[in-house]
Design a protein around this motif. Structure first.
Motif, short mmCIF file in Angstrom:
data_model
loop_
_atom_site.label_atom_id
_atom_site.label_comp_id
_atom_site.label_asym_id
_atom_site.label_seq_id
_atom_site.Cartn_x
_atom_site.Cartn_y
_atom_site.Cartn_z
N SER A 196 0.84 -1.21 0.00
CA SER A 196 0.00 0.00 0.00
C SER A 196 0.86 1.25 0.00
N THR A 197 1.86 1.29 0.89
CA THR A 197 2.72 2.47 0.97
C THR A 197 3.63 2.58 -0.25
N LEU A 198 4.03 1.45 -0.82
CA LEU A 198 4.83 1.48 -2.04
C LEU A 198 4.03 2.10 -3.17
N ALA A 199 2.76 1.71 -3.28
CA ALA A 199 1.90 2.28 -4.33
C ALA A 199 1.72 3.78 -4.13
N TYR A 200 1.55 4.20 -2.88
CA TYR A 200 1.42 5.65 -2.61
C TYR A 200 2.72 6.37 -2.96
N GLY A 201 3.86 5.71 -2.76
CA GLY A 201 5.13 6.33 -3.12
C GLY A 201 5.28 6.48 -4.63
N ILE A 202 4.86 5.45 -5.37
CA ILE A 202 4.95 5.50 -6.84
C ILE A 202 4.04 6.58 -7.40
N VAL A 203 2.78 6.59 -6.94
CA VAL A 203 1.85 7.63 -7.40
C VAL A 203 2.28 8.99 -6.86
N GLY A 204 2.91 8.97 -5.68
CA GLY A 204 3.38 10.21 -5.06
C GLY A 204 4.51 10.88 -5.81
N VAL A 205 5.10 10.17 -6.79
CA VAL A 205 6.09 10.79 -7.66
C VAL A 205 5.51 12.07 -8.27
N GLU A 206 4.21 12.05 -8.57
CA GLU A 206 3.55 13.25 -9.07
C GLU A 206 2.86 14.02 -7.96
N THR A 207 2.08 13.32 -7.11
CA THR A 207 1.19 13.99 -6.17
C THR A 207 1.85 14.36 -4.85
N GLY A 208 2.98 13.70 -4.53
CA GLY A 208 3.58 13.88 -3.21
C GLY A 208 2.93 12.96 -2.19
N ILE A 209 3.59 12.78 -1.05
CA ILE A 209 3.04 11.99 0.06
C ILE A 209 2.64 13.01 1.13
N LEU A 210 1.37 13.43 1.09
CA LEU A 210 0.98 14.60 1.88
C LEU A 210 -0.39 14.46 2.55
N ASP A 211 -0.85 13.24 2.77
CA ASP A 211 -2.20 13.06 3.31
C ASP A 211 -2.20 12.20 4.57
N LEU A 212 -3.07 12.53 5.50
CA LEU A 212 -3.13 11.84 6.79
C LEU A 212 -3.30 10.33 6.65
N PRO A 213 -4.25 9.81 5.85
CA PRO A 213 -4.38 8.35 5.75
C PRO A 213 -3.09 7.67 5.31
N VAL A 214 -2.34 8.34 4.44
CA VAL A 214 -1.08 7.77 3.95
C VAL A 214 -0.03 7.81 5.05
N TYR A 215 0.02 8.93 5.80
CA TYR A 215 0.95 9.03 6.93
C TYR A 215 0.73 7.87 7.90
N VAL A 216 -0.55 7.58 8.20
CA VAL A 216 -0.86 6.54 9.18
C VAL A 216 -0.40 5.17 8.68
N LEU A 217 -0.59 4.90 7.39
CA LEU A 217 -0.14 3.62 6.83
C LEU A 217 1.37 3.49 6.93
N PHE A 218 2.10 4.57 6.65
CA PHE A 218 3.56 4.55 6.78
C PHE A 218 3.96 4.32 8.23
N LEU A 219 3.28 4.98 9.16
CA LEU A 219 3.61 4.82 10.58
C LEU A 219 3.36 3.39 11.05
N LEU A 220 2.27 2.79 10.59
CA LEU A 220 1.98 1.40 10.95
C LEU A 220 3.05 0.47 10.40
N GLY A 221 3.46 0.70 9.16
CA GLY A 221 4.53 -0.12 8.58
C GLY A 221 5.83 0.04 9.34
N ALA A 222 6.16 1.30 9.68
CA ALA A 222 7.40 1.57 10.42
C ALA A 222 7.34 0.94 11.81
N TYR A 223 6.16 0.97 12.44
CA TYR A 223 6.03 0.36 13.76
C TYR A 223 6.22 -1.15 13.70
#
Length: 330
Positions: free
Chosen positions: A288-315
């Motif tokens: 999920s976070t990889l897909a957000y990173g790939i799409v984020g190449v254009e849009t950036g990683i700048l949204d709360l739901p995405v932040y939470v997914l990254f935090l869960l993965g990091a945890y």
């Protein structure tokens, strides 16, 4: 090439093909190399994937709740945004964000578990008439299939192509129903790179917003106010109410200037470590976070739901790293 490397490679390709200015290309190259270096370092981190022990039925609940929210919003609007794109601005942003937060990882998890109905999610979320969530969902599921099937020696190129072609079809359907043309996608592409050019030239080398822009990704969902892309538009003196995307680097550079390379390294470190995930829940977060990173190449990683997914993965990684350290200590 491992999948996480797609993020820096696609980012540099995007900026280069978009004819960015030499200074922008130089800063972007350093940023991309920082991500690659982080990936390499992350792959060396030893950790044991304990995952999150969640009963499959609760993931199923999350999946169907996401589908239910989509249908509820369509019923509340009295029409389908996909067929009448102008009304998509009346979608409830918090419910829409919840759709993404629940739907993307839940659909990936169910797909990993062999539940083909997980493919219903990208079709359902296309009703919102936004292209980004469709791309994210398809890329996450496609990545999960590619690595799982390749690891088992059962990769079917036709099946992978079918998943990606279905996503491309939905993307183009949304594009055309919104009254856009293929040429308009090129205009958006160039305008995104142009926005990054202006940010690199006009932004302070040590940062302009000092973290406020990325924090707005949290605050705007909870308290309202400027969104991150709204702050980018404000910096660019765009006062039409439109929001502006400025690639993966744009928001980070506006916050921390050249020190955005540290964020790039941390992003790569995350991808490098979490790519070794073995538990289905952690793998769902990884894809999920990889897909957000790939799409984020254009849009950036700048949204709360995405932040939470990254935090869960990091945890999940941190928890597994602590277990490994304790085991080594004994």
């Amino acid at each position: 090439m491992k999948l996480p490397a797609l993020v820096p490679v696609l980012f540099m390709t995007y900026v280069a093909v978009g004819l960015a200015e030499p200074k922008t290309l130089a800063v972007s190259l350093v940023f991309a190399l920082a991500i690659l270096f982080g990936i390499r370092r992350g792959e060396r981190v030893e950790w044991e994937d304990m995952g999150f022990e969640i009963d499959d039925r609760y993931v199923n609940y999350a999946f169907w709740i996401a589908i239910g929210i989509i249908l509820y919003q369509v019923i509340r609007l009295g029409n389908i945004p996909l067929l009448h794109p102008a009304i998509r601005t009346h979608l409830n942003p918090r419910l829409t964000a919840l759709t993404y937060f629940l739907g993307v990882p839940a659909s990936v998890y169910l797909f990993i578990r062999g539940k083909k109905y997980a493919l219903l999610y990208p079709v359902a979320v296309s009703l919102y008439a936004y292209r980004t969530p469709v791309l994210v969902s398809i890329m996450a599921i496609g990545s999960a299939y590619y690595e799982s099937a390749k690891g088992a020696g059962k990769l079917d190129i036709k099946k992978l192509a079918g998943i990606l072609a279905g996503g491309a079809g939905l993307f183009l359907l949304i594009t055309f129903l919104r009254g856009n043309t293929l040429s308009s996608l090129w205009v958006r592409f160039q305008s995104t790179v142009s926005a990054l050019d202006v940010i690199i030239w006009r932004g302070d080398w040590s940062g302009t917003y000092g973290g406020q822009l990325q924090w707005a990704g949290v605050a705007s969902y909870i308290w309202g106010g400027y969104s991150p892309r709204g702050l980018i538009a404000k910096f660019l003196y765009v006062h039409t109410g439109a929001t502006i995307t400025a690639t993966l680097l744009g928001g980070m550079y506006l916050d921390f200037g050249i020190f955005a390379v540290i964020e790039g390294f941390l992003l790569g470190l995350y991808y490098g470590t979490v790519s070794k995930a073995t538990h289905p829940t952690t793998r769902a977060l990884y894809y999920s976070t990889l897909a957000y990173g790939i799409v984020g190449v254009e849009t950036g990683i700048l949204d709360l739901p995405v932040y939470v997914l990254f935090l869960l993965g990091a945890y999940a990684v941190y928890k597994g790293w602590k277990v490994m350290r304790k085991r080594e200590a004994h």
